[in-house]
Design an enzyme around this catalytic site. Sequence first.
Site, PDB file in Angstrom:
ATOM      1  N   ILE A  34       3.421   9.742   2.008  1.00 20.43           N
ATOM      2  CA  ILE A  34       3.155  11.019   2.690  1.00 20.43           C
ATOM      3  C   ILE A  34       4.298  11.406   3.636  1.00 20.43           C
ATOM      4  O   ILE A  34       4.526  12.589   3.884  1.00 20.43           O
ATOM      5  CB  ILE A  34       1.806  10.964   3.441  1.00 20.43           C
ATOM      6  CG1 ILE A  34       1.271  12.375   3.670  1.00 20.43           C
ATOM      7  CG2 ILE A  34       1.896  10.176   4.725  1.00 20.43           C
ATOM      8  CD1 ILE A  34      -0.175  12.433   4.074  1.00 20.43           C
ATOM      9  N   ASN A  47      -6.502   6.459  14.775  1.00 17.15           N
ATOM     10  CA  ASN A  47      -7.696   5.842  15.387  1.00 17.15           C
ATOM     11  C   ASN A  47      -7.963   6.555  16.712  1.00 17.15           C
ATOM     12  O   ASN A  47      -7.160   7.372  17.161  1.00 17.15           O
ATOM     13  CB  ASN A  47      -7.515   4.333  15.567  1.00 17.15           C
ATOM     14  CG  ASN A  47      -6.327   4.005  16.442  1.00 17.15           C
ATOM     15  OD1 ASN A  47      -6.232   4.474  17.585  1.00 17.15           O
ATOM     16  ND2 ASN A  47      -5.382   3.235  15.923  1.00 17.15           N
ATOM     17  N   GLY A  55      -1.118   1.006   8.483  1.00 22.67           N
ATOM     18  CA  GLY A  55      -1.348   1.940   7.378  1.00 22.67           C
ATOM     19  C   GLY A  55      -0.507   3.206   7.466  1.00 22.67           C
ATOM     20  O   GLY A  55       0.665   3.170   7.850  1.00 22.67           O
ATOM     21  N   ASP A  57      -0.803   5.593   9.528  1.00 19.47           N
ATOM     22  CA  ASP A  57      -0.518   5.858  10.950  1.00 19.47           C
ATOM     23  C   ASP A  57       0.811   5.206  11.337  1.00 19.47           C
ATOM     24  O   ASP A  57       1.693   5.840  11.938  1.00 19.47           O
ATOM     25  CB  ASP A  57      -1.681   5.286  11.778  1.00 19.47           C
ATOM     26  CG  ASP A  57      -1.733   5.808  13.202  1.00 19.47           C
ATOM     27  OD1 ASP A  57      -0.951   6.707  13.539  1.00 19.47           O
ATOM     28  OD2 ASP A  57      -2.583   5.310  13.974  1.00 19.47           O
ATOM     29  N   GLY A 143      -8.378   3.062   3.595  1.00 15.93           N
ATOM     30  CA  GLY A 143      -7.546   1.865   3.666  1.00 15.93           C
ATOM     31  C   GLY A 143      -8.177   0.835   4.599  1.00 15.93           C
ATOM     32  O   GLY A 143      -9.202   0.230   4.291  1.00 15.93           O
ATOM     33  N   TYR A 145      -9.955   1.145   7.149  1.00  6.39           N
ATOM     34  CA  TYR A 145     -11.348   1.447   7.509  1.00  6.39           C
ATOM     35  C   TYR A 145     -12.338   1.260   6.347  1.00  6.39           C
ATOM     36  O   TYR A 145     -13.543   1.409   6.530  1.00  6.39           O
ATOM     37  CB  TYR A 145     -11.453   2.861   8.100  1.00  6.39           C
ATOM     38  CG  TYR A 145     -10.993   2.973   9.545  1.00  6.39           C
ATOM     39  CD1 TYR A 145     -10.630   1.849  10.280  1.00  6.39           C
ATOM     40  CD2 TYR A 145     -10.938   4.215  10.185  1.00  6.39           C
ATOM     41  CE1 TYR A 145     -10.214   1.953  11.603  1.00  6.39           C
ATOM     42  CE2 TYR A 145     -10.534   4.324  11.517  1.00  6.39           C
ATOM     43  CZ  TYR A 145     -10.160   3.196  12.220  1.00  6.39           C
ATOM     44  OH  TYR A 145      -9.756   3.307  13.535  1.00  6.39           O
TER      45      TYR A 145
HETATM   46  N1  AR6 Z   1       1.513   7.555   2.320  1.00  5.03           N
HETATM   47  C1  AR6 Z   1       0.345   7.908   1.748  1.00  5.03           C
HETATM   48  N2  AR6 Z   1      -0.780   7.171   1.817  1.00  5.03           N
HETATM   49  C2  AR6 Z   1      -0.708   6.011   2.503  1.00  5.03           C
HETATM   50  C3  AR6 Z   1       0.477   5.556   3.141  1.00  5.03           C
HETATM   51  C4  AR6 Z   1       1.622   6.392   3.028  1.00  5.03           C
HETATM   52  N3  AR6 Z   1       2.799   6.075   3.600  1.00  5.03           N
HETATM   53  N4  AR6 Z   1       0.211   4.357   3.730  1.00  5.03           N
HETATM   54  C5  AR6 Z   1      -1.082   4.073   3.477  1.00  5.03           C
HETATM   55  N5  AR6 Z   1      -1.630   5.042   2.723  1.00  5.03           N
HETATM   56  P1  AR6 Z   1      -5.132   3.703   6.237  1.00  5.03           P
HETATM   57  P2  AR6 Z   1      -7.741   4.342   7.447  1.00  5.03           P
HETATM   58  C6  AR6 Z   1      -2.997   5.174   2.190  1.00  5.03           C
HETATM   59  O1  AR6 Z   1      -5.400   2.256   6.342  1.00  5.03           O
HETATM   60  O2  AR6 Z   1      -8.441   3.602   6.357  1.00  5.03           O
HETATM   61  C7  AR6 Z   1      -4.547   2.400  11.132  1.00  5.03           C
HETATM   62  O3  AR6 Z   1      -4.256   1.194  11.767  1.00  5.03           O
HETATM   63  C8  AR6 Z   1      -3.830   3.930   2.042  1.00  5.03           C
HETATM   64  O4  AR6 Z   1      -3.508   3.273   0.835  1.00  5.03           O
HETATM   65  O5  AR6 Z   1      -3.780   4.186   6.619  1.00  5.03           O
HETATM   66  O6  AR6 Z   1      -8.256   5.685   7.841  1.00  5.03           O
HETATM   67  C9  AR6 Z   1      -5.026   3.464  12.104  1.00  5.03           C
HETATM   68  O7  AR6 Z   1      -4.363   3.368  13.333  1.00  5.03           O
HETATM   69  C10 AR6 Z   1      -5.230   4.528   2.023  1.00  5.03           C
HETATM   70  O8  AR6 Z   1      -5.538   5.040   0.721  1.00  5.03           O
HETATM   71  O9  AR6 Z   1      -6.174   4.580   7.148  1.00  5.03           O
HETATM   72  C11 AR6 Z   1      -6.476   3.150  12.198  1.00  5.03           C
HETATM   73  O10 AR6 Z   1      -6.698   2.099  13.105  1.00  5.03           O
HETATM   74  C12 AR6 Z   1      -5.124   5.712   2.978  1.00  5.03           C
HETATM   75  O11 AR6 Z   1      -3.729   5.975   3.127  1.00  5.03           O
HETATM   76  C13 AR6 Z   1      -6.844   2.713  10.811  1.00  5.03           C
HETATM   77  O12 AR6 Z   1      -5.657   2.185  10.246  1.00  5.03           O
HETATM   78  C14 AR6 Z   1      -5.717   5.485   4.354  1.00  5.03           C
HETATM   79  O13 AR6 Z   1      -5.455   4.141   4.745  1.00  5.03           O
HETATM   80  C15 AR6 Z   1      -7.291   3.866   9.960  1.00  5.03           C
HETATM   81  O14 AR6 Z   1      -7.718   3.380   8.701  1.00  5.03           O
END
Ligand code: AR6
Length: 192
Positions: A34, A47, A55, A57, A143, A145
């Site tokens: 992204i 968060n 992730g 973030d 991800g 969460y």
């Molecule tokens: N580009 C696109 N999608 C991505 C990328 C990227 N660079 N990196 C990960 N994903 P997550 P959550 C996908 O864990 O579940 C953090 O620590 C990933 O594969 O990023 O909402 C925050 O600070 C998944 O499909 O977010 C919070 O504490 C999706 O993005 C917590 O994680 C979301 O995964 C939030 O968890």
Amino acid sequence: MPRPAASPLPLFRVPLPTTRLVSMPTLTAVYGDITRQDVDAVVNAANRRMRGGGGVDGAIHRAGGPAVLADCIERFPHGLATGDAGWTTAGALPATWVIHTVGPNFSAGERDRSLLESCYRRSLEVADELGVRSIAFPLISAGIYSWPLDDAIGAAVDVLRGTETGVGDIRIVAFSPSTFERVASRLGHSGR
Ligand code: AR6
């Protein structure tokens, strides 16, 4: 007896296309990172503390640089509620804005789907306030969460397809080929 006045021609009743029809947004699935998306705004799955994390973030804060965190601290001194969204600068990212939203943490017992739907709806509202024309969403909560993937995709597609917005180009960015296939298939099965 006077003749009744001729009834007005019905020509004026022909419905004209409305702005909403003309600007129907496109919703597309994209495979990739992204932080590389060339759009006006990227959405961050943040968060409640709003001080960065792992992730997507972590990826957004790394690629955007310290300006993103500095703006988070200034604009969100008390963080952000689950289901809400707010914007900061995008720093060094190609985008102009980051729209941060806080998804429900499924693994911690937050399982109310309306909170997840609210993330997409509120992000679009913030995008409309900013005049954003193109936006890229990750799969919020899917991800760290741990929201079940197919339902996370379903919530994204349901809200992004069903919400009125001035954003013309909406992308769901999948981070793996298998997730991309599932998003694309969900979009295809739903007809657009
Ligand atoms: N580009 C696109 N999608 C991505 C990328 C990227 N660079 N990196 C990960 N994903 P997550 P959550 C996908 O864990 O579940 C953090 O620590 C990933 O594969 O990023 O909402 C925050 O600070 C998944 O499909 O977010 C919070 O504490 C999706 O993005 C917590 O994680 C979301 O995964 C939030 O968890």
